[in-house]
Design a protein around this motif. Structure first.
Motif, PDB file in Angstrom:
ATOM      1  N   SER A  17       0.739  -1.425   0.058  1.00  0.00           N
ATOM      2  CA  SER A  17       0.104  -0.020   0.000  1.00  0.00           C
ATOM      3  C   SER A  17       0.882   1.235   0.064  1.00  0.00           C
ATOM      4  O   SER A  17       1.850   1.236   0.425  1.00  0.00           O
ATOM      5  CB  SER A  17      -0.805   0.011   1.333  1.00  0.00           C
ATOM      6  OG  SER A  17      -1.720  -0.932   1.255  1.00  0.00           O
ATOM      7  N   ARG A  19       0.128   5.814   0.122  1.00  0.00           N
ATOM      8  CA  ARG A  19      -0.871   6.945   0.458  1.00  0.00           C
ATOM      9  C   ARG A  19      -0.342   8.144  -0.136  1.00  0.00           C
ATOM     10  O   ARG A  19       0.793   8.587   0.077  1.00  0.00           O
ATOM     11  CB  ARG A  19      -1.348   7.257   1.783  1.00  0.00           C
ATOM     12  CG  ARG A  19      -2.265   8.204   1.846  1.00  0.00           C
ATOM     13  CD  ARG A  19      -2.453   8.735   3.195  1.00  0.00           C
ATOM     14  NE  ARG A  19      -3.925   9.193   3.452  1.00  0.00           N
ATOM     15  CZ  ARG A  19      -4.169  10.194   4.457  1.00  0.00           C
ATOM     16  NH1 ARG A  19      -3.025  10.609   5.366  1.00  0.00           N
ATOM     17  NH2 ARG A  19      -5.295  10.649   4.870  1.00  0.00           N
ATOM     18  N   SER A  21      -0.407  12.157  -1.342  1.00  0.00           N
ATOM     19  CA  SER A  21      -1.062  13.477  -0.981  1.00  0.00           C
ATOM     20  C   SER A  21      -0.963  14.549  -1.989  1.00  0.00           C
ATOM     21  O   SER A  21      -0.016  14.608  -2.507  1.00  0.00           O
ATOM     22  CB  SER A  21      -0.781  13.961   0.372  1.00  0.00           C
ATOM     23  OG  SER A  21      -0.871  13.069   1.610  1.00  0.00           O
ATOM     24  N   TYR A  79      -6.060  13.221  -1.130  1.00  0.00           N
ATOM     25  CA  TYR A  79      -5.288  11.902  -0.909  1.00  0.00           C
ATOM     26  C   TYR A  79      -5.766  10.671  -1.841  1.00  0.00           C
ATOM     27  O   TYR A  79      -6.844  10.667  -2.348  1.00  0.00           O
ATOM     28  CB  TYR A  79      -5.825  11.433   0.543  1.00  0.00           C
ATOM     29  CG  TYR A  79      -5.385  12.529   1.503  1.00  0.00           C
ATOM     30  CD1 TYR A  79      -6.496  13.287   2.058  1.00  0.00           C
ATOM     31  CD2 TYR A  79      -4.013  12.806   2.009  1.00  0.00           C
ATOM     32  CE1 TYR A  79      -6.302  14.279   2.982  1.00  0.00           C
ATOM     33  CE2 TYR A  79      -3.821  13.685   3.003  1.00  0.00           C
ATOM     34  CZ  TYR A  79      -5.002  14.692   3.600  1.00  0.00           C
ATOM     35  OH  TYR A  79      -4.675  15.484   4.279  1.00  0.00           O
ATOM     36  N   GLN A  81      -5.490   6.755  -1.333  1.00  0.00           N
ATOM     37  CA  GLN A  81      -5.044   5.355  -0.692  1.00  0.00           C
ATOM     38  C   GLN A  81      -5.029   4.453  -1.602  1.00  0.00           C
ATOM     39  O   GLN A  81      -6.162   4.097  -2.146  1.00  0.00           O
ATOM     40  CB  GLN A  81      -5.951   5.019   0.605  1.00  0.00           C
ATOM     41  CG  GLN A  81      -5.655   4.000   1.283  1.00  0.00           C
ATOM     42  CD  GLN A  81      -4.228   3.773   2.089  1.00  0.00           C
ATOM     43  OE1 GLN A  81      -4.118   4.882   2.560  1.00  0.00           O
ATOM     44  NE2 GLN A  81      -3.300   3.035   2.259  1.00  0.00           N
TER      45      GLN A  81
END
Length: 119
Positions: A17, A19, A21, A79, A81
């Motif tokens: 994973s 994330r 921004s 964001y 994810q």
């Protein structure tokens, strides 16, 4: 001067994973639709997901169920994810936004952040 700056890219193994921004700064009165796009080597840029100021979202079929787009309007930040990453997700990810600055709505782009997914 309005700017969009992405962060959070990097190298991750398949199944992992990340994330991302995207922070907007400058003389901003309002932000309408924000979106994430990606461009893989040798391929055209494609829409990954977008989100309206009210929170409505839309995803590319290839990322549905794995990626989640969100935004914090107070922080002027969006964001992405990304879960269950696949090697085919490898690309430069760029953010895009329709922003009211001064008295005009304009489209802005960030410079992008590289996401590399190893098999």
């Amino acid at each position: 001067q309005v700017q969009l700056v992405e962060s959070g890219g990097g190298l991750v193994q398949a199944g992992g994973s990340l994330r991302l921004s995207c922070a907007a700064s400058g003389s901003i009165r309002s932000i309408n639709i924000m979106g994430w796009y990606r461009q893989a080597p040798g391929k055209q840029r494609e829409l990954v997901a977008h989100i309206t100021s009210g929170g409505s979202t839309n995803y590319a079929d290839s990322v549905k169920g794995r990626f989640t787009i969100s935004r914090d309007n107070a922080k002027k930040t969006m964001y992405l994810q990304m879960n269950s990453l696949k090697p085919e997700d490898t690309a430069v990810y760029s953010c895009n936004a329709d922003i009211l600055s001064d008295l005009r709505w304009r489209e802005y782009w960030g410079k992008g952040t590289l996401v590399t997914v190893s098999s």
